[in-house]
Motif scaffolding. Structure first.
Motif, PDB file in Angstrom:
ATOM      1  N   VAL A  45      -1.576   0.391  11.476  1.00  0.00           N
ATOM      2  CA  VAL A  45      -1.552  -0.471  12.662  1.00  0.00           C
ATOM      3  C   VAL A  45      -2.707  -1.467  12.621  1.00  0.00           C
ATOM      4  CG1 VAL A  45      -1.788  -0.506  15.161  1.00  0.00           C
ATOM      5  CG2 VAL A  45      -0.323   1.216  14.083  1.00  0.00           C
ATOM      6  N   LEU A  46      -3.907  -0.993  12.304  1.00  0.00           N
ATOM      7  CA  LEU A  46      -5.062  -1.890  12.252  1.00  0.00           C
ATOM      8  C   LEU A  46      -4.933  -2.915  11.134  1.00  0.00           C
ATOM      9  CD1 LEU A  46      -8.008   0.615  12.885  1.00  0.00           C
ATOM     10  CD2 LEU A  46      -7.122  -1.126  14.447  1.00  0.00           C
ATOM     11  N   LYS A  47      -4.398  -2.485  10.005  1.00  0.00           N
ATOM     12  CA  LYS A  47      -4.245  -3.392   8.870  1.00  0.00           C
ATOM     13  C   LYS A  47      -3.337  -4.566   9.235  1.00  0.00           C
ATOM     14  CE  LYS A  47      -5.115  -4.115   4.470  1.00  0.00           C
ATOM     15  NZ  LYS A  47      -6.487  -4.295   3.941  1.00  0.00           N
ATOM     16  N   GLN A  48      -2.250  -4.292   9.931  1.00  0.00           N
ATOM     17  CA  GLN A  48      -1.356  -5.369  10.341  1.00  0.00           C
ATOM     18  C   GLN A  48      -2.006  -6.271  11.385  1.00  0.00           C
ATOM     19  OE1 GLN A  48       0.821  -6.068   8.389  1.00  0.00           O
ATOM     20  NE2 GLN A  48       2.776  -4.997   8.619  1.00  0.00           N
ATOM     21  N   ARG A  49      -2.753  -5.678  12.297  1.00  0.00           N
ATOM     22  CA  ARG A  49      -3.408  -6.486  13.337  1.00  0.00           C
ATOM     23  C   ARG A  49      -4.468  -7.406  12.744  1.00  0.00           C
ATOM     24  NH1 ARG A  49      -4.542  -2.050  18.178  1.00  0.00           N
ATOM     25  NH2 ARG A  49      -2.359  -1.776  18.831  1.00  0.00           N
ATOM     26  N   MET A  50      -5.149  -6.943  11.712  1.00  0.00           N
ATOM     27  CA  MET A  50      -6.224  -7.722  11.098  1.00  0.00           C
ATOM     28  C   MET A  50      -5.709  -8.834  10.193  1.00  0.00           C
ATOM     29  SD  MET A  50      -8.605  -4.436  10.101  1.00  0.00           S
ATOM     30  CE  MET A  50      -9.565  -5.346   8.892  1.00  0.00           C
ATOM     31  N   ILE A  63       0.845  -1.197   0.000  1.00  0.00           N
ATOM     32  CA  ILE A  63       0.000   0.000   0.000  1.00  0.00           C
ATOM     33  C   ILE A  63       0.878   1.243   0.000  1.00  0.00           C
ATOM     34  CG2 ILE A  63      -1.813   1.262   1.212  1.00  0.00           C
ATOM     35  CD1 ILE A  63      -2.662  -1.399   2.480  1.00  0.00           C
ATOM     36  N   VAL A  64       0.648   2.104  -0.981  1.00  0.00           N
ATOM     37  CA  VAL A  64       1.390   3.354  -1.107  1.00  0.00           C
ATOM     38  C   VAL A  64       0.453   4.513  -0.790  1.00  0.00           C
ATOM     39  CG1 VAL A  64       2.702   4.863  -2.645  1.00  0.00           C
ATOM     40  CG2 VAL A  64       2.870   2.366  -2.896  1.00  0.00           C
ATOM     41  N   PHE A  65       0.743   5.247   0.267  1.00  0.00           N
ATOM     42  CA  PHE A  65      -0.027   6.446   0.605  1.00  0.00           C
ATOM     43  C   PHE A  65       0.592   7.648  -0.098  1.00  0.00           C
ATOM     44  CE2 PHE A  65      -0.804   3.606   4.195  1.00  0.00           C
ATOM     45  CZ  PHE A  65      -2.186   3.645   4.266  1.00  0.00           C
ATOM     46  N   CYS A  66      -0.245   8.477  -0.674  1.00  0.00           N
ATOM     47  CA  CYS A  66       0.221   9.660  -1.402  1.00  0.00           C
ATOM     48  C   CYS A  66      -0.531  10.875  -0.858  1.00  0.00           C
ATOM     49  CB  CYS A  66      -0.038   9.481  -2.896  1.00  0.00           C
ATOM     50  SG  CYS A  66       0.796  10.679  -3.936  1.00  0.00           S
ATOM     51  N   VAL A 111       0.399 -13.438   6.631  1.00  0.00           N
ATOM     52  CA  VAL A 111       0.360 -12.311   5.692  1.00  0.00           C
ATOM     53  C   VAL A 111       1.038 -11.095   6.317  1.00  0.00           C
ATOM     54  CG1 VAL A 111      -1.151 -10.688   4.476  1.00  0.00           C
ATOM     55  CG2 VAL A 111      -1.752 -13.120   4.579  1.00  0.00           C
ATOM     56  N   ARG A 112       2.003 -10.547   5.606  1.00  0.00           N
ATOM     57  CA  ARG A 112       2.676  -9.329   6.066  1.00  0.00           C
ATOM     58  C   ARG A 112       2.551  -8.271   4.980  1.00  0.00           C
ATOM     59  NH1 ARG A 112       2.869  -8.821  11.007  1.00  0.00           N
ATOM     60  NH2 ARG A 112       4.583  -7.293  10.812  1.00  0.00           N
ATOM     61  N   HIS A 113       1.787  -7.251   5.283  1.00  0.00           N
ATOM     62  CA  HIS A 113       1.620  -6.154   4.335  1.00  0.00           C
ATOM     63  C   HIS A 113       2.869  -5.268   4.322  1.00  0.00           C
ATOM     64  CE1 HIS A 113      -2.540  -7.342   4.036  1.00  0.00           C
ATOM     65  NE2 HIS A 113      -2.774  -7.059   5.313  1.00  0.00           N
ATOM     66  N   LYS A 114       3.038  -4.525   3.230  1.00  0.00           N
ATOM     67  CA  LYS A 114       4.095  -3.522   3.133  1.00  0.00           C
ATOM     68  C   LYS A 114       3.468  -2.154   2.900  1.00  0.00           C
ATOM     69  CE  LYS A 114       7.814  -6.496   1.365  1.00  0.00           C
ATOM     70  NZ  LYS A 114       8.849  -6.664   0.311  1.00  0.00           N
ATOM     71  N   PHE A 115       4.133  -1.125   3.426  1.00  0.00           N
ATOM     72  CA  PHE A 115       3.609   0.235   3.307  1.00  0.00           C
ATOM     73  C   PHE A 115       4.703   1.170   2.783  1.00  0.00           C
ATOM     74  CE2 PHE A 115       1.407  -1.838   6.845  1.00  0.00           C
ATOM     75  CZ  PHE A 115       0.089  -1.712   6.442  1.00  0.00           C
ATOM     76  N   ALA A 116       4.264   2.150   1.999  1.00  0.00           N
ATOM     77  CA  ALA A 116       5.142   3.218   1.536  1.00  0.00           C
ATOM     78  C   ALA A 116       4.421   4.540   1.740  1.00  0.00           C
ATOM     79  CB  ALA A 116       5.521   3.031   0.072  1.00  0.00           C
ATOM     80  N   VAL A 117       5.202   5.610   1.875  1.00  0.00           N
ATOM     81  CA  VAL A 117       4.632   6.942   2.074  1.00  0.00           C
ATOM     82  C   VAL A 117       5.246   7.889   1.042  1.00  0.00           C
ATOM     83  CG1 VAL A 117       4.320   8.858   3.677  1.00  0.00           C
ATOM     84  CG2 VAL A 117       4.350   6.498   4.541  1.00  0.00           C
ATOM     85  N   THR A 118       4.399   8.565   0.302  1.00  0.00           N
ATOM     86  CA  THR A 118       4.844   9.605  -0.618  1.00  0.00           C
ATOM     87  C   THR A 118       4.062  10.876  -0.317  1.00  0.00           C
ATOM     88  OG1 THR A 118       3.217   9.194  -2.391  1.00  0.00           O
ATOM     89  CG2 THR A 118       5.205   7.833  -2.381  1.00  0.00           C
TER      90      THR A 118
END
Length: 229
Positions: A45-50, A9-12, A55-62
């Motif tokens: 935080v909620l996404k990882q807990r759920m 998931i990439v947040f922009c 399953v390990r999600h990855k996150f990016a911030v732009t």
């Protein structure tokens, strides 16, 4: 298709001067960017807990004003992404955003095998007067990639007069050109509690959620813009 695949998931985040505007919330006077940062951190935080243990999600911030900056590339360590969100700040600038490099970068990061993971972009846009600049060929190429998704949250001025309504509608229409996929969510509001509820709606995995209702509206007979009376 297996819906238990990890998400990348990439947040922009729009950090233009419009992001410094207050998003009214009772007695609190938090800026749009401040509220967005809080919601993104809660989301991660909620996404990882759920997620199931496998399953390990990855996150990016732009973030962006005139061009896109990668504050944190895709990382499984949520702490890195949380720190990157903390470091994002609104600016006093309002240059038109050139989104082309973002979509080039996203296409390069798209999964070659959607069974391994999906790539989702969550774009938060604040401007009522400035249209983003993008080559439609780039957005179309991204939208057609298997396992790629684009969600857009448009937080705008209250459209209480014809001129503001017209400018906000123009930006909303431009953002809709970013994708024609029914799997994308394109949501808009000028109200704090709706913005919060929209982030909650985005917690669902895009392979598991319902089709966005906006695409059921006939643009010839309906005006999708919520003018927030």
């Amino acid at each position: 298709m297996n819906t238990n695949v990890p998400e990348h998931i990439v947040f922009c985040i729009d950090t233009s001067i419009d992001g410094a505007m207050v998003l009214n919330r009772g007695s609190n006077q938090d800026s749009r960017v401040s509220v967005t940062k809080m919601l993104i951190k809660r989301f991660m935080v909620l996404k990882q807990r759920m997620a199931p243990s496998s399953v390990r999600h990855k996150f990016a911030v732009t973030s962006f004003v005139g061009s896109t900056v990668w504050n944190c590339d895709l990382s499984e360590g949520v702490d890195l992404a949380l720190k990157a969100v903390d470091d994002v700040e609104e600016t006093i600038h309002s240059d038109a955003w050139d989104a082309n490099s973002l979509f080039d970068d996203l296409t390069a990061r798209a999964p070659t095998d959607p069974a391994s993971h999906t790539l989702r972009v969550v774009l938060v846009y604040f401007r009522a007067q400035s249209l983003p600049v993008v080559d439609k060929a780039r957005t179309d190429a991204f939208s057609k990639l298997p396992g790629a998704f684009l969600d857009i949250l448009y937080v705008h001025d209250k459209a209480n007069d014809p001129a503001t309504k017209e400018s906000v509608q123009r930006v909303f229409d431009k953002l809709n050109e970013f994708t024609d996929s029914e799997d994308s969510y394109i949501l808009e509001t000028a109200i704090h509690y709706r913005f919060v509820s929209y982030f909650a709606r985005l917690l669902a995995h895009p392979l598991q959620r319902t089709v966005n209702g906006w695409f059921d509206i006939d643009p010839e007979t309906s005006n999708p813009m919520d003018v927030e009376k």
